[in-house]
Design a protein around this motif. Structure first.
Motif, PDB file in Angstrom:
ATOM      1  N   ARG A   3       1.253  -1.015  -0.248  1.00  0.00           N
ATOM      2  CA  ARG A   3       0.353   0.060  -0.082  1.00  0.00           C
ATOM      3  C   ARG A   3       0.842   1.455   0.256  1.00  0.00           C
ATOM      4  NH1 ARG A   3      -4.814  -0.229   2.824  1.00  0.00           N
ATOM      5  NH2 ARG A   3      -4.542  -1.588   4.170  1.00  0.00           N
ATOM      6  N   SER A  46       0.895  -6.908  -1.996  1.00  0.00           N
ATOM      7  CA  SER A  46      -0.233  -7.273  -1.043  1.00  0.00           C
ATOM      8  C   SER A  46      -1.519  -6.813  -2.161  1.00  0.00           C
ATOM      9  CB  SER A  46      -0.115  -6.702  -1.013  1.00  0.00           C
ATOM     10  OG  SER A  46      -0.286  -4.933  -0.449  1.00  0.00           O
ATOM     11  N   ARG A  47      -2.111  -7.152  -0.870  1.00  0.00           N
ATOM     12  CA  ARG A  47      -3.766  -7.057  -1.060  1.00  0.00           C
ATOM     13  C   ARG A  47      -4.605  -6.158  -0.880  1.00  0.00           C
ATOM     14  NH1 ARG A  47      -9.176 -10.533   1.031  1.00  0.00           N
ATOM     15  NH2 ARG A  47     -10.268  -8.971   0.361  1.00  0.00           N
ATOM     16  N   GLN A  79      -1.218 -10.692  -6.631  1.00  0.00           N
ATOM     17  CA  GLN A  79      -1.185 -10.756  -5.713  1.00  0.00           C
ATOM     18  C   GLN A  79      -1.009 -12.128  -4.836  1.00  0.00           C
ATOM     19  OE1 GLN A  79      -5.339  -9.655  -4.047  1.00  0.00           O
ATOM     20  NE2 GLN A  79      -5.162 -11.067  -2.089  1.00  0.00           N
ATOM     21  N   VAL A  80       0.113 -11.253  -3.756  1.00  0.00           N
ATOM     22  CA  VAL A  80       0.471 -12.714  -2.897  1.00  0.00           C
ATOM     23  C   VAL A  80       0.121 -12.780  -1.840  1.00  0.00           C
ATOM     24  CG1 VAL A  80       2.604 -13.126  -1.622  1.00  0.00           C
ATOM     25  CG2 VAL A  80       2.678 -12.508  -4.214  1.00  0.00           C
ATOM     26  N   GLN A 113      -3.393 -15.163   1.031  1.00  0.00           N
ATOM     27  CA  GLN A 113      -3.539 -16.314   1.149  1.00  0.00           C
ATOM     28  C   GLN A 113      -5.282 -16.269   0.273  1.00  0.00           C
ATOM     29  OE1 GLN A 113      -5.713 -15.277   5.190  1.00  0.00           O
ATOM     30  NE2 GLN A 113      -7.463 -16.719   4.095  1.00  0.00           N
ATOM     31  N   THR A 114      -5.206 -15.646  -0.210  1.00  0.00           N
ATOM     32  CA  THR A 114      -5.836 -15.264  -0.999  1.00  0.00           C
ATOM     33  C   THR A 114      -5.669 -14.783  -2.492  1.00  0.00           C
ATOM     34  OG1 THR A 114      -6.968 -13.228  -0.897  1.00  0.00           O
ATOM     35  CG2 THR A 114      -7.979 -15.113   0.276  1.00  0.00           C
ATOM     36  N   SER A 119       3.123  -4.517   5.504  1.00  0.00           N
ATOM     37  CA  SER A 119       3.600  -4.656   7.293  1.00  0.00           C
ATOM     38  C   SER A 119       3.444  -6.141   7.262  1.00  0.00           C
ATOM     39  CB  SER A 119       2.171  -4.448   6.858  1.00  0.00           C
ATOM     40  OG  SER A 119       1.205  -4.675   6.906  1.00  0.00           O
ATOM     41  N   GLN A 157      -1.820 -12.937   6.753  1.00  0.00           N
ATOM     42  CA  GLN A 157      -2.215 -13.279   4.829  1.00  0.00           C
ATOM     43  C   GLN A 157      -1.467 -13.262   3.806  1.00  0.00           C
ATOM     44  OE1 GLN A 157      -4.417 -10.733   7.252  1.00  0.00           O
ATOM     45  NE2 GLN A 157      -5.896 -11.605   8.040  1.00  0.00           N
ATOM     46  N   HIS A 158      -0.927 -11.584   4.440  1.00  0.00           N
ATOM     47  CA  HIS A 158       0.246 -11.973   2.796  1.00  0.00           C
ATOM     48  C   HIS A 158       1.709 -12.907   3.865  1.00  0.00           C
ATOM     49  CE1 HIS A 158       2.042 -10.132   0.351  1.00  0.00           C
ATOM     50  NE2 HIS A 158       3.540 -10.530   1.028  1.00  0.00           N
ATOM     51  N   ASN A 182      10.832  -1.517   4.881  1.00  0.00           N
ATOM     52  CA  ASN A 182      10.217  -0.421   5.571  1.00  0.00           C
ATOM     53  C   ASN A 182      10.228   0.075   6.642  1.00  0.00           C
ATOM     54  OD1 ASN A 182       7.177  -0.546   7.198  1.00  0.00           O
ATOM     55  ND2 ASN A 182       6.567  -2.177   6.382  1.00  0.00           N
ATOM     56  N   LYS A 183       9.721   2.025   6.374  1.00  0.00           N
ATOM     57  CA  LYS A 183       9.773   2.918   7.595  1.00  0.00           C
ATOM     58  C   LYS A 183       9.757   2.676   8.146  1.00  0.00           C
ATOM     59  CE  LYS A 183       6.033   5.777   6.385  1.00  0.00           C
ATOM     60  NZ  LYS A 183       5.902   7.167   5.881  1.00  0.00           N
ATOM     61  N   LEU A 228      10.692   4.015   1.543  1.00  0.00           N
ATOM     62  CA  LEU A 228      10.805   2.989  -0.443  1.00  0.00           C
ATOM     63  C   LEU A 228      11.283   3.764  -1.349  1.00  0.00           C
ATOM     64  CD1 LEU A 228       8.199   2.921  -2.368  1.00  0.00           C
ATOM     65  CD2 LEU A 228       7.451   2.277  -0.309  1.00  0.00           C
TER      66      LEU A 228
HETATM   67  P1  FAD Z   1      -0.599  -1.888   4.739  1.00  0.00           P
HETATM   68  O1  FAD Z   1      -0.603  -3.072   5.964  1.00  0.00           O
HETATM   69  O2  FAD Z   1      -1.521  -0.235   5.485  1.00  0.00           O
HETATM   70  O3  FAD Z   1       1.169  -1.185   5.141  1.00  0.00           O
HETATM   71  C1  FAD Z   1       1.567  -0.903   4.981  1.00  0.00           C
HETATM   72  C2  FAD Z   1       3.347  -0.757   5.078  1.00  0.00           C
HETATM   73  O4  FAD Z   1       4.125   0.398   4.014  1.00  0.00           O
HETATM   74  C3  FAD Z   1       3.442  -0.183   6.350  1.00  0.00           C
HETATM   75  O5  FAD Z   1       4.186  -1.046   6.901  1.00  0.00           O
HETATM   76  C4  FAD Z   1       4.228   0.244   6.540  1.00  0.00           C
HETATM   77  O6  FAD Z   1       4.884   1.171   7.802  1.00  0.00           O
HETATM   78  C5  FAD Z   1       5.089   0.976   5.775  1.00  0.00           C
HETATM   79  N1  FAD Z   1       5.281   2.071   4.926  1.00  0.00           N
HETATM   80  C6  FAD Z   1       4.591   3.696   4.215  1.00  0.00           C
HETATM   81  N2  FAD Z   1       4.680   4.362   3.550  1.00  0.00           N
HETATM   82  C7  FAD Z   1       6.100   3.718   3.600  1.00  0.00           C
HETATM   83  C8  FAD Z   1       7.531   4.401   3.012  1.00  0.00           C
HETATM   84  N3  FAD Z   1       7.453   5.348   1.745  1.00  0.00           N
HETATM   85  N4  FAD Z   1       8.231   3.780   2.466  1.00  0.00           N
HETATM   86  C9  FAD Z   1       9.144   2.671   3.354  1.00  0.00           C
HETATM   87  N5  FAD Z   1       7.638   1.622   3.813  1.00  0.00           N
HETATM   88  C10 FAD Z   1       6.533   2.827   4.181  1.00  0.00           C
HETATM   89  N6  FAD Z   1      -3.346  -8.977   2.195  1.00  0.00           N
HETATM   90  C11 FAD Z   1      -2.003  -9.551   1.097  1.00  0.00           C
HETATM   91  O7  FAD Z   1      -1.652  -9.200   0.804  1.00  0.00           O
HETATM   92  N7  FAD Z   1      -2.730 -11.349   0.615  1.00  0.00           N
HETATM   93  C12 FAD Z   1      -3.751 -11.851   0.615  1.00  0.00           C
HETATM   94  O8  FAD Z   1      -3.662 -12.671  -0.076  1.00  0.00           O
HETATM   95  C13 FAD Z   1      -5.172 -11.010   1.600  1.00  0.00           C
HETATM   96  N8  FAD Z   1      -5.944 -11.724   1.564  1.00  0.00           N
HETATM   97  C14 FAD Z   1      -6.629 -11.595   2.586  1.00  0.00           C
HETATM   98  C15 FAD Z   1      -7.478 -12.765   3.098  1.00  0.00           C
HETATM   99  C16 FAD Z   1      -8.569 -12.434   4.073  1.00  0.00           C
HETATM  100  C17 FAD Z   1      -9.744 -13.313   4.455  1.00  0.00           C
HETATM  101  C18 FAD Z   1      -7.916 -11.070   4.916  1.00  0.00           C
HETATM  102  C19 FAD Z   1      -9.472 -10.423   5.832  1.00  0.00           C
HETATM  103  C20 FAD Z   1      -7.212  -9.770   4.566  1.00  0.00           C
HETATM  104  C21 FAD Z   1      -6.439 -10.448   3.731  1.00  0.00           C
HETATM  105  N9  FAD Z   1      -5.439  -9.361   3.061  1.00  0.00           N
HETATM  106  C22 FAD Z   1      -4.492 -10.329   2.441  1.00  0.00           C
HETATM  107  C23 FAD Z   1      -5.047  -8.343   3.872  1.00  0.00           C
HETATM  108  C24 FAD Z   1      -4.490  -8.405   5.139  1.00  0.00           C
HETATM  109  O9  FAD Z   1      -5.257  -8.435   6.243  1.00  0.00           O
HETATM  110  C25 FAD Z   1      -3.523  -6.584   4.390  1.00  0.00           C
HETATM  111  O10 FAD Z   1      -4.649  -5.789   5.158  1.00  0.00           O
HETATM  112  C26 FAD Z   1      -2.350  -6.553   3.615  1.00  0.00           C
HETATM  113  O11 FAD Z   1      -1.583  -7.363   3.467  1.00  0.00           O
HETATM  114  C27 FAD Z   1      -2.032  -5.353   3.874  1.00  0.00           C
HETATM  115  O12 FAD Z   1      -1.227  -4.410   3.017  1.00  0.00           O
HETATM  116  P2  FAD Z   1       0.312  -3.545   2.993  1.00  0.00           P
HETATM  117  O13 FAD Z   1       0.861  -4.683   4.245  1.00  0.00           O
HETATM  118  O14 FAD Z   1       0.751  -3.272   2.100  1.00  0.00           O
HETATM  119  O15 FAD Z   1      -0.844  -1.972   3.547  1.00  0.00           O
END
Ligand code: FAD
Length: 345
Positions: free
Chosen positions: A234, A260-261, A274-275, A277-278, A293, A297-298, A312-313, A331
């Motif tokens: 994200r 990530s999702r 997408q990498v 669970q789903t 993060s 699920q990831h 990650n920051k 990043l």
């Molecule tokens: P976030 O959790 O928002 O993390 C973003 C990270 O980026 C944070 O750690 C932050 O510190 C860091 N960051 C922000 N800005 C910067 C920067 N400038 N430089 C460096 N770091 C920075 N997720 C999956 O990935 N895959 C799945 O298959 C999946 N299946 C799911 C199934 C179910 C049933 C459910 C409920 C959820 C599922 N999820 C899945 C979602 C999962 O729970 C998380 O919401 C998702 O993985 C979060 O994605 P993220 O890490 O990209 O985002």
């Protein structure tokens, strides 16, 4: 349906004292065998007994993959089922599998495939038709010849628990099993050329018709089988930035791109990336998580990777708990810098 079922009962009835005999469903596309099939062959070999392969497709599809399939090490036979009606794999027409090849070489005890979109489509329907369970996404398999029972393990709750499953011949005449590819090595090629036997197969009558398919094409390595994967989360903030940061980084390493999702849901990356669970389950030599993060699920889709690197920051991000190497940094500065250094190296 009842007619189909009775055919199935005849073919697979009474496993009795017969030894294990497995069949592997060969997945293929555009005239090439899908490499994930080779992992399913290894799982079939773990059962013991004979292992044969089944190639289903049109005349020309079967012809173009047959030489490759025959070279898989350790196959007893390669069965081919040719029909123009098999042009696109659809569960509805592929349910002929319940009776076909087994009849020509004696009943089989287990039918294997890689746990891909194809198996997820075809196998549950096939198992339903045969009134047995589909044992999905297995991590291990052990067959006990004396009791004729099979023990499997598979992940549940996003990989946080491992389920043990035991099936017996009384209840399940045949194991319909799909295999988590990261849990089994690829079977070797270079076999001496298995004997080929054609089996007669008609696609089942179905109101479901193939209309078209739209595929995302990429010149990058395939995400599921790549030895290096870089995934963005994200934190990339937009589709443009995802592309601008992740593509040069992936190119510098010759890596596939994952996401990530959260990144997929926000429209930064295609759904096929997408990498988790789903999404796809990957276990490359190197996995770099960029702005992810580390939600469970990831992790469920990448924690078996050999070397995990996280950028990650936030020093407290959960991804660092499973990372072998971590970089606490923004990043948007760290990744372009890293990309340049890798290119220059
Ligand atoms: P976030 O959790 O928002 O993390 C973003 C990270 O980026 C944070 O750690 C932050 O510190 C860091 N960051 C922000 N800005 C910067 C920067 N400038 N430089 C460096 N770091 C920075 N997720 C999956 O990935 N895959 C799945 O298959 C999946 N299946 C799911 C199934 C179910 C049933 C459910 C409920 C959820 C599922 N999820 C899945 C979602 C999962 O729970 C998380 O919401 C998702 O993985 C979060 O994605 P993220 O890490 O990209 O985002």
């Amino acid at each position: 349906a009842s007619a189909t079922r009775s055919v199935a009962r005849t073919s697979y009835a009474v496993q009795g004292q017969r030894p294990a005999s497995s069949l592997v469903y060969i997945e293929h596309k555009n005239g090439k065998m899908n490499d994930s099939t080779l992992h399913a062959v290894t799982a079939a070999k773990a059962v013991g007994g004979d292992v044969s392969a089944l190639v289903v497709g049109t005349e020309s599809e079967v012809a173009s993959v047959l030489d490759e399939v025959k070279q898989i090490d350790g196959l007893k036979k390669v069965f081919t089922a040719k029909n123009e009606g098999f042009a696109h794999v659809m569960a509805e027409v592929s349910s002929f599998l319940d009776s076909s090849p087994a009849t020509s070489s004696g009943p089989i005890t287990h039918l294997f495939a890689a746990h891909t979109a194809v198996a997820k489509n075809v196998f549950p329907r096939l198992a339903g038709t045969m009134n047995v369970s589909h044992v999905a996404d297995i991590l291990s398999v052990k067959y006990d010849d004396a009791s004729k029972s099979t023990e499997y393990t598979r992940p549940i709750y996003a990989g946080n628990a491992i389920l043990q499953i035991k099936t017996s011949q009384d209840k399940d005449r045949i194991g319909i099993v799909s295999v988590r590819t990261t849990a089994f090595d690829k079977a070797k090629m270079g076999g001496s050329g298995a004997e080929v036997e054609e089996v007669t197969a008609q696609p089942a009558d179905s109101p479901t018709k193939f209309i078209s398919e739209e595929l995302t094409t990429s010149t990058r390595p395939d995400l599921s089988s790549a030895s290096r994967v870089v995934s963005g989360g994200r934190a990339l903030k937009s589709a443009e930035q995802f592309t601008a940061v992740m593509e040069p980084f992936a190119d510098s390493l010759g890596a596939a791109i994952g996401a990530s999702r959260a990144a997929v849901d926000a429209g930064y990356a295609d759904n096929s990336l997408q990498v988790g669970q789903t999404g796809k389950v990957v276990a490359p030599e190197l996995y770099v998580a960029v702005g992810i993060s580390g939600a469970i699920q990831h992790l469920a889709g990448m924690k078996e990777s050999k070397l995990i690197v996280a950028i990650n920051k936030d020093a407290d991000a959960p991804i660092f708990q499973i990372a072998d190497a971590g970089l606490v940094a923004d990043l948007f500065t760290a990744v372009p810098e890293l990309t340049e250094k890798i290119k220059a190296a």
